[in-house]
Write a protein that holds these residues in place. Structure first.
Motif, PDB file in Angstrom:
ATOM      1  N   VAL A  53     -73.971 -62.209  41.466  1.00 49.26           N
ATOM      2  CA  VAL A  53     -73.364 -61.796  40.356  1.00 49.26           C
ATOM      3  C   VAL A  53     -74.900 -60.697  40.127  1.00 49.26           C
ATOM      4  N   LEU A  54     -74.729 -59.447  39.747  1.00 50.13           N
ATOM      5  CA  LEU A  54     -75.731 -58.502  39.642  1.00 50.13           C
ATOM      6  C   LEU A  54     -75.440 -58.070  38.135  1.00 50.13           C
ATOM      7  N   GLU A  55     -76.469 -58.397  37.437  1.00 51.34           N
ATOM      8  CA  GLU A  55     -76.390 -58.076  35.950  1.00 51.34           C
ATOM      9  C   GLU A  55     -77.030 -56.407  35.737  1.00 51.34           C
ATOM     10  N   VAL A  56     -76.449 -55.626  35.293  1.00 55.01           N
ATOM     11  CA  VAL A  56     -76.634 -54.176  35.492  1.00 55.01           C
ATOM     12  C   VAL A  56     -76.431 -53.502  34.181  1.00 55.01           C
ATOM     13  N   CYS A  57     -77.749 -52.542  33.892  1.00 59.24           N
ATOM     14  CA  CYS A  57     -77.680 -52.071  32.689  1.00 59.24           C
ATOM     15  C   CYS A  57     -78.250 -50.593  32.930  1.00 59.24           C
ATOM     16  N   ASN A  58     -77.731 -49.736  31.688  1.00 60.43           N
ATOM     17  CA  ASN A  58     -78.055 -48.400  31.751  1.00 60.43           C
ATOM     18  C   ASN A  58     -78.616 -48.356  30.222  1.00 60.43           C
ATOM     19  N   PRO A  59     -80.042 -48.624  30.020  1.00 59.08           N
ATOM     20  CA  PRO A  59     -80.474 -48.615  28.724  1.00 59.08           C
ATOM     21  C   PRO A  59     -80.200 -47.879  27.792  1.00 59.08           C
ATOM     22  N   VAL A  60     -79.982 -46.565  28.227  1.00 56.21           N
ATOM     23  CA  VAL A  60     -79.508 -45.179  27.109  1.00 56.21           C
ATOM     24  C   VAL A  60     -78.105 -45.623  26.629  1.00 56.21           C
ATOM     25  N   GLU A  61     -77.084 -45.998  27.571  1.00 53.09           N
ATOM     26  CA  GLU A  61     -75.752 -46.130  27.302  1.00 53.09           C
ATOM     27  C   GLU A  61     -75.470 -47.433  26.454  1.00 53.09           C
ATOM     28  N   ALA A  62     -76.463 -48.544  26.835  1.00 58.46           N
ATOM     29  CA  ALA A  62     -76.363 -49.686  26.061  1.00 58.46           C
ATOM     30  C   ALA A  62     -76.840 -49.461  24.754  1.00 58.46           C
ATOM     31  N   LYS A  63     -77.851 -48.867  24.395  1.00 58.52           N
ATOM     32  CA  LYS A  63     -78.184 -48.544  22.999  1.00 58.52           C
ATOM     33  C   LYS A  63     -77.215 -47.770  22.406  1.00 58.52           C
ATOM     34  N   SER A  64     -76.614 -46.867  22.795  1.00 61.47           N
ATOM     35  CA  SER A  64     -75.434 -45.983  22.205  1.00 61.47           C
ATOM     36  C   SER A  64     -74.372 -46.856  21.657  1.00 61.47           C
ATOM     37  N   ILE A  65     -73.969 -47.981  22.631  1.00 63.06           N
ATOM     38  CA  ILE A  65     -73.104 -48.939  22.163  1.00 63.06           C
ATOM     39  C   ILE A  65     -73.581 -49.851  21.174  1.00 63.06           C
ATOM     40  N   LEU A  66     -74.779 -50.463  21.174  1.00 65.26           N
ATOM     41  CA  LEU A  66     -75.126 -51.445  20.104  1.00 65.26           C
ATOM     42  C   LEU A  66     -75.442 -50.560  18.650  1.00 65.26           C
ATOM     43  N   ASP A  67     -75.720 -49.282  18.976  1.00 69.45           N
ATOM     44  CA  ASP A  67     -75.784 -48.576  17.673  1.00 69.45           C
ATOM     45  C   ASP A  67     -74.603 -48.187  17.064  1.00 69.45           C
ATOM     46  N   GLU A  68     -73.628 -48.195  17.541  1.00 74.73           N
ATOM     47  CA  GLU A  68     -72.055 -48.111  17.124  1.00 74.73           C
ATOM     48  C   GLU A  68     -71.612 -49.336  16.644  1.00 74.73           C
ATOM     49  N   PHE A 100     -64.827 -53.579  26.252  1.00 77.66           N
ATOM     50  CA  PHE A 100     -65.018 -52.958  24.922  1.00 77.66           C
ATOM     51  C   PHE A 100     -63.766 -52.597  24.302  1.00 77.66           C
ATOM     52  N   HIS A 101     -62.727 -53.004  24.914  1.00 71.70           N
ATOM     53  CA  HIS A 101     -61.242 -52.411  24.269  1.00 71.70           C
ATOM     54  C   HIS A 101     -61.183 -52.757  22.693  1.00 71.70           C
ATOM     55  N   GLY A 102     -61.327 -53.938  22.316  1.00 75.25           N
ATOM     56  CA  GLY A 102     -61.137 -54.402  21.028  1.00 75.25           C
ATOM     57  C   GLY A 102     -62.297 -53.888  19.843  1.00 75.25           C
ATOM     58  N   PHE A 103     -62.805 -53.000  20.189  1.00 73.48           N
ATOM     59  CA  PHE A 103     -63.917 -52.569  19.134  1.00 73.48           C
ATOM     60  C   PHE A 103     -63.331 -51.289  18.428  1.00 73.48           C
ATOM     61  N   GLU A 104     -62.186 -50.831  18.897  1.00 71.49           N
ATOM     62  CA  GLU A 104     -61.519 -49.753  18.012  1.00 71.49           C
ATOM     63  C   GLU A 104     -62.670 -48.693  17.613  1.00 71.49           C
ATOM     64  N   SER A 105     -63.270 -48.188  18.519  1.00 74.06           N
ATOM     65  CA  SER A 105     -64.059 -47.239  18.344  1.00 74.06           C
ATOM     66  C   SER A 105     -64.173 -46.152  19.375  1.00 74.06           C
ATOM     67  N   GLU A 110     -65.789 -44.164  24.735  1.00 72.38           N
ATOM     68  CA  GLU A 110     -66.005 -42.966  25.650  1.00 72.38           C
ATOM     69  C   GLU A 110     -67.301 -43.400  26.421  1.00 72.38           C
ATOM     70  N   VAL A 111     -68.197 -44.202  25.971  1.00 72.12           N
ATOM     71  CA  VAL A 111     -69.267 -44.748  26.715  1.00 72.12           C
ATOM     72  C   VAL A 111     -68.813 -45.610  27.805  1.00 72.12           C
ATOM     73  N   ALA A 112     -67.916 -46.548  27.438  1.00 72.69           N
ATOM     74  CA  ALA A 112     -67.317 -47.445  28.175  1.00 72.69           C
ATOM     75  C   ALA A 112     -66.849 -46.877  29.691  1.00 72.69           C
ATOM     76  N   GLN A 113     -66.012 -45.901  29.141  1.00 73.89           N
ATOM     77  CA  GLN A 113     -65.339 -45.079  30.359  1.00 73.89           C
ATOM     78  C   GLN A 113     -66.286 -44.264  31.174  1.00 73.89           C
ATOM     79  N   THR A 114     -67.192 -43.739  30.573  1.00 75.76           N
ATOM     80  CA  THR A 114     -68.441 -43.194  31.286  1.00 75.76           C
ATOM     81  C   THR A 114     -69.345 -44.246  32.159  1.00 75.76           C
ATOM     82  N   VAL A 115     -69.478 -45.279  31.609  1.00 75.76           N
ATOM     83  CA  VAL A 115     -70.127 -46.411  32.469  1.00 75.76           C
ATOM     84  C   VAL A 115     -69.449 -46.894  33.367  1.00 75.76           C
ATOM     85  N   GLU A 116     -68.187 -47.105  33.345  1.00 76.73           N
ATOM     86  CA  GLU A 116     -67.048 -47.605  34.198  1.00 76.73           C
ATOM     87  C   GLU A 116     -67.157 -46.526  35.554  1.00 76.73           C
TER      88      GLU A 116
END
Length: 128
Positions: A53-68, A100-105, A110-116
């Motif tokens: 299992v690889l734990e993967v992160c793009n910090p810019v995208e992660a921050k934008s999700i956490l800010d939301e 991230f589907h259940g967040f209704e944001s 948008e960020v989840a789709q880009t990351v995916e």
């Protein structure tokens, strides 16, 4: 929930290195790796196949999700899963859009789709 499962005859270690390289080219870092086969073997549990299992992160995208929505931290970082079976290596990932589907944001969706999309493209290129 799970993205497309890709397969190759290449060994898991080679595939993992290629996946890491392609993710890095798309601004994703591998924070750490869990070798499940190794951990189970340490506990004297016999496992024939390999799992990583690889734990993967793009910090810019992660921050934008956490800010939301800070509750989204429960689904970070993203994962890429590699495993062997019948002399093949398989690679897949939990789909960020499903996680991230259940967040209704709209922003999180948008960020989840880009990351995916970027992660899926990286995995396909790694196995090409």
């Amino acid at each position: 929930m799970i993205g497309e499962v890709l397969q190759t005859k290449k060994p898991l270690e080679e595939v993992a290195a290629s996946v890491e390289e392609e993710l890095k080219a798309n601004q994703f870092g591998v924070l750490w790796q869990l070798d499940i086969h190794e951990k189970l073997t340490e506990k004297e549990i016999s496992v024939d196949e390999k799992y990583r299992v690889l734990e993967v992160c793009n910090p810019v995208e992660a921050k934008s999700i956490l800010d939301e929505d800070p509750r989204a931290v429960a689904f970070l970082p993203c994962k890429v899963v590699l495993y062997t079976e019948n002399d093949h290596t398989y690679v897949t990932m939990p789909r960020p859009t499903a996680l991230f589907h259940g967040f209704e944001s709209d922003k999180i969706a948008e960020v989840a789709q880009t990351v995916e999309d970027r992660m899926a493209a990286s995995l396909k290129k790694a196995l090409a």
